[in-house]
Design an enzyme around this catalytic site. Structure first.
Site, PDB file in Angstrom:
ATOM      1  N   HIS A  32       0.819  -1.223   0.000  1.00 57.60           N
ATOM      2  CA  HIS A  32       0.000   0.000   0.000  1.00 57.60           C
ATOM      3  C   HIS A  32       0.849   1.268   0.000  1.00 57.60           C
ATOM      4  O   HIS A  32       0.327   2.358  -0.237  1.00 57.60           O
ATOM      5  CB  HIS A  32      -0.947   0.037   1.203  1.00 57.60           C
ATOM      6  N   ASP A  41      -2.348 -10.598  -2.360  1.00 54.48           N
ATOM      7  CA  ASP A  41      -2.942 -10.151  -1.097  1.00 54.48           C
ATOM      8  C   ASP A  41      -4.433  -9.855  -1.325  1.00 54.48           C
ATOM      9  O   ASP A  41      -4.840  -9.505  -2.436  1.00 54.48           O
ATOM     10  CB  ASP A  41      -2.224  -8.884  -0.630  1.00 54.48           C
ATOM     11  N   HIS A  95      -6.058  -7.358  -0.414  1.00 57.58           N
ATOM     12  CA  HIS A  95      -6.261  -5.933  -0.689  1.00 57.58           C
ATOM     13  C   HIS A  95      -5.484  -5.500  -1.918  1.00 57.58           C
ATOM     14  O   HIS A  95      -4.347  -5.939  -2.126  1.00 57.58           O
ATOM     15  CB  HIS A  95      -5.830  -5.105   0.526  1.00 57.58           C
ATOM     16  N   ASP A 147      -4.082 -12.976   3.496  1.00 54.15           N
ATOM     17  CA  ASP A 147      -5.399 -12.589   4.035  1.00 54.15           C
ATOM     18  C   ASP A 147      -6.555 -12.979   3.109  1.00 54.15           C
ATOM     19  O   ASP A 147      -7.701 -12.607   3.371  1.00 54.15           O
ATOM     20  CB  ASP A 147      -5.435 -11.081   4.375  1.00 54.15           C
TER      21      ASP A 147
HETATM   22  C1  OKP Z   1      -2.951  -4.287   4.635  1.00 48.08           C
HETATM   23  B1  OKP Z   1      -2.563  -5.426   3.719  1.00 48.08           B
HETATM   24  C2  OKP Z   1      -9.654  -3.246   9.591  1.00 48.08           C
HETATM   25  C3  OKP Z   1      -9.585  -2.092   8.638  1.00 48.08           C
HETATM   26  C4  OKP Z   1      -8.667  -2.373   7.482  1.00 48.08           C
HETATM   27  C5  OKP Z   1      -6.609  -1.491   6.468  1.00 48.08           C
HETATM   28  C6  OKP Z   1      -6.246  -2.828   5.949  1.00 48.08           C
HETATM   29  C7  OKP Z   1      -4.838  -2.856   5.441  1.00 48.08           C
HETATM   30  C8  OKP Z   1      -4.427  -4.195   4.916  1.00 48.08           C
HETATM   31  N1  OKP Z   1     -10.187  -2.889  10.858  1.00 48.08           N
HETATM   32  N2  OKP Z   1      -7.656  -1.385   7.405  1.00 48.08           N
HETATM   33  O1  OKP Z   1      -3.028  -5.303   2.399  1.00 48.08           O
HETATM   34  O2  OKP Z   1      -2.866  -6.740   4.202  1.00 48.08           O
HETATM   35 ZN    ZN Z   2      -4.105  -7.277   2.694  1.00 44.56          ZN
END
Ligand code: OKP
Ligand code: ZN
Length: 350
Positions: free
Chosen positions: A163, A203, A205, A292
């Protein structure tokens, strides 16, 4: 496979992140990397090594000098404001949105933090810079091992990186480890015939930082399989119509999928991504290895199982490219070690 372990990762240990109007305990915890390390050692899947150090130029190849200077001095600035700040993390709370200027770095510290970030879920702690820098060195070391002839290498580093942009942090990320590895492969790999590199981000995200860094570049193909940004973090990037710009047009491939997606559907997107990478003609591959996508992940929505990660690793091996794995997300702490090492195991001994 050599594993470059960020021996300083635990120096980054956020206390709380902003979530739905409240400060909640951080999901991105040191135990995540500890579990991966323990599982690597349990299965004896290659040497666990400390990273080499690299000079500033390896970082400025991706990140702006202004941003790096901020990261290196942020904690001291924070404590200089008030000695009592030493017991609290830095958490951004104000940002320049559309119509604001970003060319002038404000003197005000909170404003400075906002200039270099984009969410309130990413605490910056006393050890963040030291940990993030060592993590970047793990990614660079893994790239170096592949350049030296290893088929693959693994950067076991936290905080994650995908990110983080050229000059901003967010989404638990500070330095873009995958982008640094990709750039290092290009910068040091010319002699070894590395002219084009692909980054495959698995990932949950979308890797908005990696995409943005390489969006106008014809020499780096970015492919990402992720939760649809209409509902999933990071929300403002990762749509299927983002295909690159200028000389980079056609070198960006986003494959957003709905919550609830299982491996049967997810693996079809993987085939599409790998076909794009093959067509691009990449000489090497960097995998942003977020775990994840797991069915038990507390902040994500896909349904991959522990067994599926073996199949993922096997499939990535069949892509046939020198491969740098970079650890990203994965918040089901008790499962993240087995799941991550399953990918590596599937890759090395299918
Ligand atoms: C980082 B990576 C959860 C809110 C989510 C940001 C997620 C970042 C993920 N309470 N906030 O891509 O695994
Ligand atoms: Zn992620």
């Amino acid at each position: 496979m050599k594993n470059f372990y960020n021996h300083l990762h635990a120096q980054h240990q956020g206390k709380v992140e902003m979530f739905r109007g409240a400060l909640v305990p951080c999901f991105e915890v040191p135990a995540r990397a500890d579990h991966v390390l323990a599982e690597l050692q349990r299965r004896q899947l290659g040497a666990v090594l400390e990273p080499q150090t690299f000079d500033e130029a390896a970082l400025t190849a991706i990140h702006s000098p202004r941003y790096l200077k901020f990261l290196a001095t942020a904690w001291d600035q924070w404590v200089a404001l008030d000695a009592a700040n030493a017991d609290k993390d830095i958490l951004p709370s104000v940002w320049p949105t559309r119509t604001f200027r970003t060319d002038i770095e404000p003197d005000n510290f909170a404003a400075k933090v906002g200039l270099y970030s984009y969410d309130a879920g990413t605490p910056f702690t006393s050890g963040t810079w030291v940990a993030a820098r060592a993590g970047a060195h793990c990614a660079l070391s893994a790239a170096q091992a592949v350049l030296a002839g290893d088929r693959a290498a693994f950067a076991l580093s936290r905080p994650p990186g995908h990110h983080a942009g050229a000059d901003f942090f967010g989404g638990y990320c500070f330095l873009n480890n995958a982008a640094l590895a990709a750039q290092h492969l290009l910068d040091q790999g010319k002699g070894a015939g590395v002219k084009k590199v692909a980054v495959l981000d698995v990932d949950y995200h979308h890797g908005n930082g990696t995409q943005a860094i390489f969006y106008d570049r014809p020499d780096v193909f970015f492919a990402s399989i992720h939760g649809d940004p209409r509902t999933e973090y990071p929300f403002y990037l990762g749509h299927a119509d983002e295909t690159g710009t200028g000389a980079g047009l056609g070198a960006n491939l986003n494959l957003p999928l709905p919550r609830g997606t299982d491996y049967a559907t997810w693996s079809q997107a993987l085939e599409t991504a790998l076909a794009g990478i093959a067509k691009f003609g990449a000489d090497a591959l960097v995998v942003s290895l977020g775990m994840d996508t797991f069915e038990g992940d507390p902040i994500s929505g896909f349904k991959l199982t522990t067994q599926d990660y073996l199949r993922l690793g096997e499939r990535l091996a069949r892509a046939g490219l020198p491969t740098v794995f970079v650890f990203e997300g994965g918040y089901a702490v008790d499962a993240v070690g087995v799941n991550a090492v399953n990918v590596l195991q599937g890759f090395t001994s299918p």
